[in-house]
Design a protein around this motif. Structure first.
Motif, mmCIF file in Angstrom:
data_model
loop_
_atom_site.group_PDB
_atom_site.id
_atom_site.type_symbol
_atom_site.label_atom_id
_atom_site.label_comp_id
_atom_site.label_asym_id
_atom_site.label_seq_id
_atom_site.Cartn_x
_atom_site.Cartn_y
_atom_site.Cartn_z
ATOM 1 N N VAL A 127 -6.405 10.855 -0.962
ATOM 2 C CA VAL A 127 -5.216 10.761 -0.113
ATOM 3 C C VAL A 127 -5.591 10.349 1.320
ATOM 4 C CG1 VAL A 127 -3.165 11.956 0.732
ATOM 5 C CG2 VAL A 127 -4.045 12.456 -1.558
ATOM 6 N N LYS A 128 -6.401 11.164 1.972
ATOM 7 C CA LYS A 128 -6.835 10.802 3.329
ATOM 8 C C LYS A 128 -7.584 9.468 3.314
ATOM 9 C CE LYS A 128 -10.224 12.294 6.778
ATOM 10 N NZ LYS A 128 -11.249 13.324 7.081
ATOM 11 N N GLY A 129 -8.491 9.301 2.373
ATOM 12 C CA GLY A 129 -9.266 8.074 2.312
ATOM 13 C C GLY A 129 -8.399 6.846 2.098
ATOM 14 N N THR A 130 -7.418 6.953 1.193
ATOM 15 C CA THR A 130 -6.526 5.823 0.939
ATOM 16 C C THR A 130 -5.684 5.515 2.168
ATOM 17 O OG1 THR A 130 -6.448 6.296 -1.425
ATOM 18 C CG2 THR A 130 -4.657 4.981 -0.514
ATOM 19 N N LEU A 131 -5.148 6.556 2.803
ATOM 20 C CA LEU A 131 -4.323 6.367 4.000
ATOM 21 C C LEU A 131 -5.076 5.598 5.079
ATOM 22 C CD1 LEU A 131 -2.015 6.952 6.031
ATOM 23 C CD2 LEU A 131 -3.045 9.196 6.388
ATOM 24 N N PHE A 132 -6.255 6.054 5.415
ATOM 25 C CA PHE A 132 -6.958 5.431 6.541
ATOM 26 C C PHE A 132 -7.651 4.131 6.144
ATOM 27 C CE2 PHE A 132 -6.331 9.745 8.140
ATOM 28 C CZ PHE A 132 -5.725 9.431 9.353
ATOM 29 N N THR A 133 -7.937 3.964 4.852
ATOM 30 C CA THR A 133 -8.423 2.655 4.394
ATOM 31 C C THR A 133 -7.387 1.587 4.680
ATOM 32 O OG1 THR A 133 -9.857 3.538 2.653
ATOM 33 C CG2 THR A 133 -9.039 1.305 2.351
ATOM 34 N N VAL A 134 -6.132 1.885 4.403
ATOM 35 C CA VAL A 134 -5.066 0.908 4.638
ATOM 36 C C VAL A 134 -4.735 0.812 6.124
ATOM 37 C CG1 VAL A 134 -2.675 0.290 4.119
ATOM 38 C CG2 VAL A 134 -4.145 1.227 2.317
ATOM 39 N N GLN A 135 -4.597 1.952 6.792
ATOM 40 C CA GLN A 135 -4.234 1.911 8.212
ATOM 41 C C GLN A 135 -5.242 1.107 9.027
ATOM 42 O OE1 GLN A 135 -5.237 4.863 11.253
ATOM 43 N NE2 GLN A 135 -3.102 5.528 11.131
ATOM 44 N N LYS A 136 -6.521 1.361 8.809
ATOM 45 C CA LYS A 136 -7.546 0.701 9.602
ATOM 46 C C LYS A 136 -7.745 -0.764 9.215
ATOM 47 C CE LYS A 136 -10.082 4.844 11.001
ATOM 48 N NZ LYS A 136 -10.108 4.542 12.451
ATOM 49 N N PHE A 144 2.778 6.528 -1.316
ATOM 50 C CA PHE A 144 2.373 5.705 -0.181
ATOM 51 C C PHE A 144 2.934 4.288 -0.333
ATOM 52 C CE2 PHE A 144 -1.789 8.155 0.944
ATOM 53 C CZ PHE A 144 -1.098 8.963 1.833
ATOM 54 N N ALA A 145 2.835 3.735 -1.536
ATOM 55 C CA ALA A 145 3.293 2.360 -1.756
ATOM 56 C C ALA A 145 4.780 2.224 -1.443
ATOM 57 C CB ALA A 145 3.009 1.927 -3.197
ATOM 58 N N ARG A 146 5.576 3.194 -1.863
ATOM 59 C CA ARG A 146 7.019 3.142 -1.610
ATOM 60 C C ARG A 146 7.331 3.129 -0.102
ATOM 61 N NH1 ARG A 146 7.679 6.920 -6.177
ATOM 62 N NH2 ARG A 146 8.917 5.876 -7.789
ATOM 63 N N ASN A 147 6.594 3.904 0.638
ATOM 64 C CA ASN A 147 6.871 4.028 2.070
ATOM 65 C C ASN A 147 6.253 2.918 2.891
ATOM 66 O OD1 ASN A 147 8.257 6.867 2.600
ATOM 67 N ND2 ASN A 147 6.825 7.117 0.907
#
Length: 254
Positions: free
Chosen positions: A118-127, A166-169
């Motif tokens: 979760v955290k890893g996926t979030l910041f992988t995309v954000q960064k 995450f994909a939906r949002n």
């Protein structure tokens, strides 16, 4: 370069690209003309995966790093920026988990799985946002466990439900840049990660049992999931956004 290549000239990153679905997807991206970056936590496995991809003459680079560590992500993207300048495709695939009944779940178990998935996926995309070109494609690895109950697998399943959402949002957050975000949800796929859920002496029994649950009657292969990921990465899916694409032999549909 063949015009038939779906990702010709594209720059792609696959996190968790040293084995299983990640490696198969990186290979398919490369076969379709992309320059591919892969990440992994262990250098030896990373070097071996890059050698496998480049054996066909494709362009591939490995960057050691852990997606749960934000400083590693910063370093990964700095290297991609220095070498290629941008990204067209991001496959946020790194993840994993193990089985544990509710009564035995520990804080360490929860933190380890949510930190990566979760955290890893979030910041992988954000960064990645500063490198992703407008009109890029982002693919997230979810799982059939996000919609099915699985005994002793609640923490992993919950983490993948978060990834799917995450994909939906994010498709709404990224609407101004026309960046598509989709999730691919594999069913039982014959990977080291799946077999590794149980001790070695029980692996054949687990894999055999799971195959009986799949309507097609067998486990999937990493290359079969990779074809779906390439579809979502390419312009073939230009009007597909926010979906959960099940690549599961039908197991989540019954």
């Amino acid at each position: 370069m063949s015009n038939a290549q779906k990702l010709a000239g594209k720059i792609a990153l696959v996190t968790g690209g040293t084995t299983g679905i990640g490696l198969a997807s990186a290979q398919d991206f490369a076969a379709q003309g992309a320059t591919v970056y892969i990440t992994g936590r262990r250098q030896a496995e990373l070097d071996a995966a890059v050698a496998t991809i480049t054996a066909t003459g494709a362009a591939a680079y490995g960057i050691q790093g852990d997606v749960a560590k934000l400083e590693d992500l910063d370093r990964i993207y700095a290297e991609i920026e220095a070498r290629s300048g941008h990204l067209d495709v991001l496959f946020a695939n790194a993840g994993g988990g193990d089985m544990m009944p509710l009564a035995d779940v520990t804080e360490e178990h929860f933190d380890r799985i949510f930190d990566v998935n979760v955290k890893g996926t979030l910041f992988t995309v954000q960064k990645a946002l500063r490198l992703l070109k407008d009109g890029s494609s982002v693919i997230l690895t979810a799982s059939t466990t996000s919609v099915q109950g699985t005994e002793n697998f609640s923490v992993y399943s919950a983490s993948k439900a978060a990834v799917r959402n995450f994909a939906r949002n994010w498709l709404l957050d990224l609407k101004p840049r026309n960046i598509r975000v989709n999730a691919v949800s594999p069913g039982p796929v014959h990977t080291p990660g799946l077999a590794g859920l149980v001790p070695e002496e029980h692996q054949s029994g687990l894999l055999g049992h799971l195959a009986t649950l799949v309507p097609i009657g067998r486990l999937g292969q990493p290359a079969e999931v990779a074809k779906a990921v390439t579809f979502l990465a390419s312009d073939d899916s230009s009007f597909i956004n926010g979906i959960e694409l099940f690549v599961d032999g039908g197991i989540a549909q019954i």
